[in-house]
Design an enzyme around this catalytic site. Structure first.
Site, PDB file in Angstrom:
ATOM      1  N   HIS A  31       0.853  -1.186   0.000  1.00 49.50           N
ATOM      2  CA  HIS A  31       0.000   0.000   0.000  1.00 49.50           C
ATOM      3  C   HIS A  31       0.891   1.239   0.000  1.00 49.50           C
ATOM      4  O   HIS A  31       2.110   1.147  -0.152  1.00 49.50           O
ATOM      5  CB  HIS A  31      -0.954  -0.017   1.199  1.00 49.50           C
ATOM      6  N   GLU A  32       0.280   2.402   0.168  1.00 49.33           N
ATOM      7  CA  GLU A  32       1.021   3.664   0.077  1.00 49.33           C
ATOM      8  C   GLU A  32       2.133   3.763   1.121  1.00 49.33           C
ATOM      9  O   GLU A  32       3.142   4.442   0.900  1.00 49.33           O
ATOM     10  CB  GLU A  32       0.069   4.857   0.216  1.00 49.33           C
ATOM     11  N   HIS A  34       4.086   1.265   2.083  1.00 46.74           N
ATOM     12  CA  HIS A  34       5.221   0.573   1.477  1.00 46.74           C
ATOM     13  C   HIS A  34       5.836   1.412   0.354  1.00 46.74           C
ATOM     14  O   HIS A  34       7.059   1.461   0.207  1.00 46.74           O
ATOM     15  CB  HIS A  34       4.782  -0.780   0.900  1.00 46.74           C
ATOM     16  N   GLY A 144       9.067   1.084   8.469  1.00 47.03           N
ATOM     17  CA  GLY A 144       8.080   2.078   8.879  1.00 47.03           C
ATOM     18  C   GLY A 144       8.040   2.253  10.381  1.00 47.03           C
ATOM     19  O   GLY A 144       8.234   1.298  11.147  1.00 47.03           O
ATOM     20  N   LYS A 145       7.751   3.471  10.808  1.00 44.47           N
ATOM     21  CA  LYS A 145       7.654   3.763  12.238  1.00 44.47           C
ATOM     22  C   LYS A 145       6.396   3.177  12.875  1.00 44.47           C
ATOM     23  O   LYS A 145       6.294   3.130  14.105  1.00 44.47           O
ATOM     24  CB  LYS A 145       7.667   5.279  12.460  1.00 44.47           C
ATOM     25  N   SER A 182      -2.265  -0.088   6.874  1.00 42.87           N
ATOM     26  CA  SER A 182      -1.817  -1.423   7.260  1.00 42.87           C
ATOM     27  C   SER A 182      -2.447  -2.432   6.316  1.00 42.87           C
ATOM     28  O   SER A 182      -3.598  -2.254   5.883  1.00 42.87           O
ATOM     29  CB  SER A 182      -2.246  -1.738   8.704  1.00 42.87           C
TER      30      SER A 182
END
Length: 273
Positions: A31-32, A34, A144-145, A182
């Site tokens: 998704h965005e 990633h 990602g955080k 997610s």
């Protein structure tokens, strides 16, 4: 874009180049969020490698391994359009053998927060990340955080094992309604998604309190619990960036973390202050 499934073939392929390598490990269903990781890797490196591997060792019995979203064709297209040079697409047989040397999560930091309810989960995460980093040998690896505890443990592993890679944290990407992106969001019904919006609302309320100089972590957590109710709250915690409990928010060194269950879906979110 070259697609490789064999780990040794990938190692050989990357050995031929002296270029900087940016690596984005994923479990697919891209998704965005990633795509933001891939774009950052593309900006900072000459070669970009993405892996897609749903890692069985980080799923506990009864979790959603078999149902985890798979969108292989769409994922390959996204990687191609995002300028990925190499897509690593191994199977479990490519990655694991019957009698393995194992790496374990630390006894304290690996068994609190998400690790408290998913014992062994982070051992599986570190195990596969260690393998992937050894296969790709990247200059930089991007995470990602949103999975803040995972990020903290990966950085700890890299530091303690003296691994030659820079771990680059990338900010959370949110949907237009504020929900953190997610792959598991597809599990949510419309009504459940509305309930899930209490998560970013609770984090926004926490940041608003802090902007008013209310730094007491107990008060902040009480406000967040009130907003999240009646969702099933796994934890709400205010920690420093070494994941140690603090009594007062330390601007520039604080993470506020949430894990809740919406329906049957586990959702994580956080803000870094």
């Amino acid at each position: 874009m070259k697609i490789i499934s064999d780990p040794l073939e990938l190692k050989e392929h990357l050995k031929k180049s002296n270029s900087s390598v940016g690596f984005v490990p994923t479990m697919g269903a891209l998704h965005e969020g990633h795509i933001a990781l891939i774009k950052r890797a593309r900006q900072e490196n000459e070669i970009v490698v993405v892996s897609i591997f749903v890692n069985p060792t980080q799923f506990l019995a009864g979790e959603d391994l078999d149902k985890y979203p798979k969108k292989d064709d769409a994922d390959k297209k996204i990687c191609e359009l995002s300028g990925v040079d190499v897509l690593f697409f191994p199977t479990a047989e490519d990655m694991y053998s019957n009698d393995e040397v194992k790496i374990c999560a630390p006894n304290v930091r690996g068994y609190v927060l998400e690790g408290a309810t998913r014992p062994g989960h982070f051992s599986g995460v570190l195990r596969v990340v260690m393998k992937l980093l050894n296969i790709v040998s990247p200059t930089r690896a991007y995470f990602g955080k949103k999975d803040a505890q995972q990020l903290n443990l990966i950085r700890l592993m890299v530091k303690q094992f003296f691994m030659d890679v820079e771990i680059v944290p990338v900010d959370i990407v949110r949907d237009s309604d504020g929900l953190a992106l997610s792959s598991r969001n597809v599990y949510l019904s419309k009504a459940q998604r509305e309930e899930a919006l209490k998560i970013p609302k609770s984090l926004y309320a926490a940041s608003k309190l802090i902007s008013k100089n209310i730094l007491d972590t107990v008060k902040i957590k009480e406000e967040m619990h009130a907003i999240l109710s009646p969702l099933e709250i796994k934890y709400v915690e205010v920690l420093n960036r070494d994941f140690e409990v603090i009594e007062k928010v330390q601007i520039g060194n604080t993470v506020i973390l949430v894990e809740v269950i919406v329906g049957k879906t586990r959702l994580l979110d956080n803000i870094w202050l």
